[in-house]
Scaffold this active site. Structure first.
Site, mmCIF file in Angstrom:
data_model
loop_
_atom_site.group_PDB
_atom_site.id
_atom_site.type_symbol
_atom_site.label_atom_id
_atom_site.label_comp_id
_atom_site.label_asym_id
_atom_site.label_seq_id
_atom_site.Cartn_x
_atom_site.Cartn_y
_atom_site.Cartn_z
ATOM 1 C CB CYS A 84 -22.220 21.364 -13.584
ATOM 2 S SG CYS A 84 -21.296 20.342 -14.728
HETATM 3 N N1 LIG Z 1 -19.666 20.338 -19.173
HETATM 4 C C1 LIG Z 1 -19.093 20.405 -18.004
HETATM 5 O O1 LIG Z 1 -18.456 21.409 -17.681
HETATM 6 C C2 LIG Z 1 -19.147 19.236 -17.029
HETATM 7 C C3 LIG Z 1 -18.300 19.264 -15.906
HETATM 8 C C4 LIG Z 1 -18.324 18.199 -15.014
HETATM 9 C C5 LIG Z 1 -19.207 17.149 -15.208
HETATM 10 N N2 LIG Z 1 -20.047 17.153 -16.290
HETATM 11 C C6 LIG Z 1 -20.939 15.987 -16.446
HETATM 12 O O2 LIG Z 1 -20.413 15.149 -17.465
HETATM 13 C C7 LIG Z 1 -21.471 14.537 -18.203
HETATM 14 C C8 LIG Z 1 -21.348 14.898 -19.674
HETATM 15 O O3 LIG Z 1 -21.485 16.301 -19.827
HETATM 16 P P1 LIG Z 1 -21.005 17.065 -21.128
HETATM 17 O O4 LIG Z 1 -21.041 18.518 -20.781
HETATM 18 O O5 LIG Z 1 -19.736 16.481 -21.654
HETATM 19 O O6 LIG Z 1 -22.202 16.712 -22.125
HETATM 20 P P2 LIG Z 1 -22.230 16.924 -23.716
HETATM 21 O O7 LIG Z 1 -23.666 17.069 -24.083
HETATM 22 O O8 LIG Z 1 -21.256 17.997 -24.111
HETATM 23 O O9 LIG Z 1 -21.668 15.563 -24.287
HETATM 24 C C9 LIG Z 1 -22.315 14.347 -24.165
HETATM 25 C C10 LIG Z 1 -22.109 13.537 -25.435
HETATM 26 O O10 LIG Z 1 -22.712 12.264 -25.243
HETATM 27 C C11 LIG Z 1 -23.296 11.858 -26.470
HETATM 28 N N3 LIG Z 1 -24.271 10.816 -26.170
HETATM 29 C C12 LIG Z 1 -25.519 10.932 -25.645
HETATM 30 N N4 LIG Z 1 -26.080 9.723 -25.476
HETATM 31 C C13 LIG Z 1 -25.166 8.815 -25.903
HETATM 32 C C14 LIG Z 1 -25.162 7.403 -25.966
HETATM 33 N N5 LIG Z 1 -26.184 6.668 -25.515
HETATM 34 N N6 LIG Z 1 -24.073 6.789 -26.481
HETATM 35 C C15 LIG Z 1 -23.031 7.513 -26.925
HETATM 36 N N7 LIG Z 1 -22.968 8.858 -26.875
HETATM 37 C C16 LIG Z 1 -24.038 9.492 -26.358
HETATM 38 C C17 LIG Z 1 -23.874 13.148 -27.036
HETATM 39 O O11 LIG Z 1 -24.083 13.046 -28.428
HETATM 40 C C18 LIG Z 1 -22.764 14.146 -26.669
HETATM 41 O O12 LIG Z 1 -21.786 14.251 -27.692
HETATM 42 C C19 LIG Z 1 -22.757 15.035 -17.548
HETATM 43 O O13 LIG Z 1 -23.159 14.113 -16.571
HETATM 44 C C20 LIG Z 1 -22.331 16.326 -16.884
HETATM 45 O O14 LIG Z 1 -23.159 16.650 -15.780
HETATM 46 C C21 LIG Z 1 -20.016 18.162 -17.206
#
Ligand SMILES: NC(=O)c1ccc[n+]([C@@H]2O[C@H](COP(=O)([O-])OP(=O)(O)OC[C@H]3O[C@@H](n4cnc5c(N)ncnc54)[C@H](O)[C@@H]3O)[C@@H](O)[C@H]2O)c1
Length: 429
Positions: free
Chosen positions: A270
């Site tokens: 992030c």
């Molecule tokens: N990790 C954090 O602390 C956090 C906090 C707030 C916001 N975010 C935001 O949330 C979003 C997700 O982050 P995250 O940390 O959960 O990511 P992550 O990589 O942990 O999880 C994303 C998941 O999406 C899957 N994926 C990718 N492309 C796909 C598709 N086309 N169809 C289905 N599944 C698909 C991946 O395999 C993965 O399991 C990002 O935009 C991030 O900036 C993350």
């Protein structure tokens, strides 16, 4: 039956696309609340783990996943055609940066393409992935409307930023207020009805753009303040002032000050990334985000600074980085998590490797790592010996800090984990 009524009766089927740090906790929270939830992911291993009732995210209890799966309220699939069975869909896929620091929207677009194939009247779609203001209206809405439905009437569209803070013991998905902005008032109402089922407080805002901007303000605020305190740390070192003591005293002011702490640089998915989504979009309106660029510059130079300080510390013992045994404690980007995306510890490892250090590390959450030419396995803390310099790069609670100054000739403490320890061989930021 209208979706709002289905939601209030817990009869709506909810889909969550992307079962990572954000999507899995959200899916489990909806399932625990009595909804029928399907998680969609392109990663077959994650899907199999969930269907076997196991969690792979530290903040989500395996017992909770197992209970939801056994009760038939949670399942996962790689089969995107099942999206057609969903009443509401949350998009939680990654939004990384390209090497050029431009937004990589490919995951969001590919998830939206799948939804567009299966969109049906009355469906609610909410984007949760962090992104630049305008994404929901400019990218998603036309893709869905191209299927012949009108937003706010034929289907509902909203943006709701995710605020999950991994390893936070106080705030979780349920008790963190959720900002929701719909494309139309009807969209806002339906999206608020979805979240009020799983989240204690819903904060409605007037548009998707405002909701998108809220998240970027929050994360830019952190990036800029961390940049400021890192610069103050560099300044204090030059002036021989203990920056940690300064912050501790400053934070006794009961108003108008919020403590931020220096460190080896930004990490995670992030804070190092999101502000650049904003500056990229602002540039299209001819606006230059000077704070973001400056904070990025200061924070991005911290790993180099840490390596310079390690070099100074070794020099004080007539040693060089080249050939010295340097051991890192903590590889994950922050305490008590396994996530090492963008972790500054990885940059420090690379820089030390290039200067010829003999490297090793301990991280109970990261059993092995491969970062460029550096390929290592975590060494058990009690087995670490013969080290010239120990570097505390991440301050996991699991480490036994009290022993470190006695065990190692030099300790570079980038997190003030050895706070108050007067040993002479400790080097702090
Ligand atoms: N990790 C954090 O602390 C956090 C906090 C707030 C916001 N975010 C935001 O949330 C979003 C997700 O982050 P995250 O940390 O959960 O990511 P992550 O990589 O942990 O999880 C994303 C998941 O999406 C899957 N994926 C990718 N492309 C796909 C598709 N086309 N169809 C289905 N599944 C698909 C991946 O395999 C993965 O399991 C990002 O935009 C991030 O900036 C993350």
């Amino acid at each position: 039956m209208h979706l709002k009524e289905k939601l209030s009766r817990r009869q709506a089927r909810i889909g969550v696309i992307g079962l990572g740090y954000v999507g899995l906790p959200l899916a489990v929270e909806f399932a625990r609340d009595g909804f029928d939830v399907t998680g969609f992911d392109v990663d077959g291993t994650k899907v199999a783990e969930i269907n076997a009732g196991r969690s792979y995210i530290l903040d989500v209890n395996t017992a909770d996943v197992a209970a939801c799966v056994t009760a038939g309220r949670l399942r996962a699939t790689t089969d995107m055609s099942k999206l057609g069975d969903m009443d509401a869909v949350d998009i939680c896929v990654p939004t990384p940066l390209r090497k050029t620091k431009d937004p990589d929207m490919s995951y969001v677009v590919s998830a939206a393409e799948e939804i567009a194939k299966h969109i049906h009247p009355g469906m609610l779609i909410v984007l949760e992935s962090t992104t630049y203001p305008g994404t929901t209206a400019e990218v998603l809405q036309p893709m869905f409307e191209a299927r012949g439905l009108t937003v706010g009437e034929g289907f509902y569209l909203a943006f709701s930023p995710e605020r999950v803070d991994p390893a936070n013991e106080k705030f979780n998905t349920r008790n963190t207020p959720k900002v929701v902005g719909g494309t139309t008032p009807a969209c806002s109402e339906v999206a608020a009805a979805l979240y009020s089922a799983a989240v204690d407080t819903v904060v409605p805002v007037s548009s998707t753009q405002v909701a998108e901007m809220v998240k970027l303000l929050e994360n830019t605020f952190r990036a800029v303040n961390i940049g400021l305190v890192n610069e103050i740390a560099l300044m204090c070192h030059r002036m021989n002032i203990d920056v940690w003591e300064v912050i501790d005293a400053a934070k006794t002011k009961p108003f108008g000050f919020m403590p931020f702490y220096p460190g080896p640089g930004l990490g995670g998915h992030c804070i190092p990334i999101d502000p650049f989504y904003l500056s990229w979009k602002a540039k299209q309106s001819g606006f230059e985000c000077r704070f973001i660029e400056l904070a990025g510059h200061v924070n991005g130079s911290m790993p180099e600074y840490v390596v310079e300080r390690i070099s100074e510390a070794l020099n004080s013992c007539r040693k060089a980085i080249n050939g010295s045994r340097i051991h890192l404690f903590g590889i994950a980007y922050k305490k008590d998590v396994s996530d090492m995306r963008e972790s500054p510890a990885l940059d420090i490892l690379q820089l030390l490797h290039r200067r010829g250090a003999d490297l090793s590390y301990t991280d109970p959450y990261v059993p092995s790592l491969k970062e460029g030419p550096v390929c290592l396995r975590s060494v058990a803390e009690e087995a670490v010996s013969g080290v010239d310099c120990a570097v505390i790069a991440t301050d996991h609670k699991a480490f036994n800090y009290a022993n470190m100054p006695g065990r190692f000739p030099l300790v570079m403490d980038t997190r003030n984990a050895l706070k108050g320890n007067p040993a002479k061989n400790i080097f702090r930021l």
